[in-house]
Write an enzyme that holds these catalytic residues in place. Structure first.
Site, mmCIF file in Angstrom:
data_model
loop_
_atom_site.group_PDB
_atom_site.id
_atom_site.type_symbol
_atom_site.label_atom_id
_atom_site.label_comp_id
_atom_site.label_asym_id
_atom_site.label_seq_id
_atom_site.Cartn_x
_atom_site.Cartn_y
_atom_site.Cartn_z
ATOM 1 C CB SER A 1 -0.934 0.012 1.215
ATOM 2 O OG SER A 1 -0.191 -0.107 2.418
ATOM 3 C CG ASP B 1 -1.517 6.032 7.955
ATOM 4 O OD1 ASP B 1 -0.488 5.501 8.405
ATOM 5 O OD2 ASP B 1 -2.166 5.553 7.015
ATOM 6 C CG HIS C 1 -0.558 3.789 4.529
ATOM 7 N ND1 HIS C 1 -1.071 3.338 5.733
ATOM 8 C CD2 HIS C 1 -0.382 2.695 3.748
ATOM 9 C CE1 HIS C 1 -1.205 2.023 5.676
ATOM 10 N NE2 HIS C 1 -0.789 1.604 4.488
#
EC number: 3.1.-.-
Length: 382
Positions: A186, A354, A357
């Site tokens: 990801s 986060d 990411h």
């Protein structure tokens, strides 16, 4: 007599090339299909779910009983779609188009979907497109006179729909342009819309730093992926089908592999990665391994960013040495960059709330660092 023969010749031409619905007739360089039961957009060929493949037309669904017309929430060609009720990369529930052999560029426009992939010729072509009306483009060689395409998983339990196709011939030679294939998770994969997504993977931003006249980039990374999954679930298969001498395979995994739920030891991770490296090199292509970047918060009390013990990095370094691959130590390169800009600006390169990411700016910075390192090493093409 000559005038009569000329008239007959003209009539024959009109009979051969008069049908706009017959994609085979004039052999155009661009084919555009508008799927669904709604009105057909100008310049497109309308295709309903019930349209079975017909050799005289040169297009249609192989098994229309496994198709359904559905609505979509966009405008124009995005206002309706067809849904694939049977799917899978090996499924014969495909939309077929007769095409002269050669290299084609295919633009895919999905209908309403949570997450769907595009397969053609028995392998994945685009991985995990997300959002209603998502669009992407890929190159594909046609070698048997027909393109066979479907929309597939994706996310299980959701609809896999197709609103439009645009197929453009690039060359009479059925060989892809020189390509950089990208594998990863990801932090590497594509997010949609490709040109404006808030979140991005560095593989998505890689084309910003690559000479498009030298390479195309095919990002086959997907969120949550581990080495075993990338090898066994179809992504590596798609790469091996097309990769050739002069191409590169950039591979960054390890983040999810360290998660105990995947039951993948570091030793297994290393051997699966080794197997993928050797399969790609057997095709005559070169492999570039990359170590994953750390978290935004991996700062010491002295303001130094360091995450060298994360994500099986030591095994990736060892593999690069043992298998004689190229290496981007993006973990160390990104840490040096994060240290230079400080904790606050580093946090601004990640998604809100986060620390793992990257956002679009963060992914762009990682792609820039990666290509700068390849140029520093003098790797051909960069």
């Amino acid at each position: 007599m000559k005038k009569w023969m000329a008239a007959v010749f003209v009539m024959m031409l009109m009979l051969c090339f008069g049908g706009i619905e017959n994609v085979k007739a004039a052999e155009p360089k661009v084919y555009q299909f508008d799927f669904g039961s709604g009105s057909m957009e100008p310049g497109y060929i309308g295709v309903r779910a019930s349209d079975r493949y017909d050799r005289s037309k040169g297009y249609g669904f192989q098994t229309p009983e496994n198709m359904r017309d559905v609505a979509a929430s966009g405008a124009g060609v995005k206002s309706d779609a067809v849904q694939f009720l049977a799917y899978g990369t090996k499924s014969n529930n495909t939309f077929n188009v007769d095409l002269p052999n050669g290299l084609y560029e295919v633009k895919v426009t999905l209908g309403n979907t949570a997450r769907a992939s595009v397969a053609a010729e028995g392998v994945f072509q685009v991985i995990n497109m997300t959002g209603d009306g998502a669009e992407d483009t890929f190159q594909i060689p046609v070698t048997d006179g027909q393109l066979n395409l479907l929309v597939t998983e994706g996310k299980a339990g959701t609809a896999f729909t197709l609103s439009a196709l645009k197929i453009k011939k690039l060359s009479d030679q059925p060989v892809t342009n020189r390509t950089i294939y990208v594998g990863g998770d990801s932090t590497v994969c594509n997010y949609y819309p490709l040109n404006s997504s808030k979140q991005a993977g560095w593989g998505q931003m890689l084309p910003h730093y690559i000479d498009k006249h030298t390479f195309q980039v095919r990002n086959m990374a997907s969120g949550g992926q581990i080495a075993r999954g990338f090898r066994n679930d179809g992504q590596l298969e798609a790469i091996l089908k097309y990769i050739k001498p002069g191409d590169y395979f950039m591979l960054q995994l390890g983040i999810n592999d360290t998660n105990p739920k995947h039951k993948e030891s570091e030793a297994e991770f290393k051997e699966v990665m080794r197997d993928m490296i050797r399969q790609v090199k057997a095709k005559g292509a070169d492999v570039i391994l990359s170590t994953p970047q750390g978290r935004a918060t991996d700062f010491t009390s002295e303001g130094i960013h360091s995450s060298v013990n994360r994500w099986y990095r030591a095994s990736i370094l060892a593999l690069a040495e043992e298998e004689k691959t190229y290496l981007i130590d993006l973990n160390v390169l990104s840490s040096a960059y994060f240290t230079s800009i400080g904790p606050e600006r580093t946090l601004g390169l990640y998604m809100d709330g986060d620390t793992l990411h990257p956002n679009r700016a963060g992914a762009d910075a990682l792609a820039r660092l990666a290509v700068q390192e390849l140029k520093r090493q003098g790797i051909a093409g960069f």
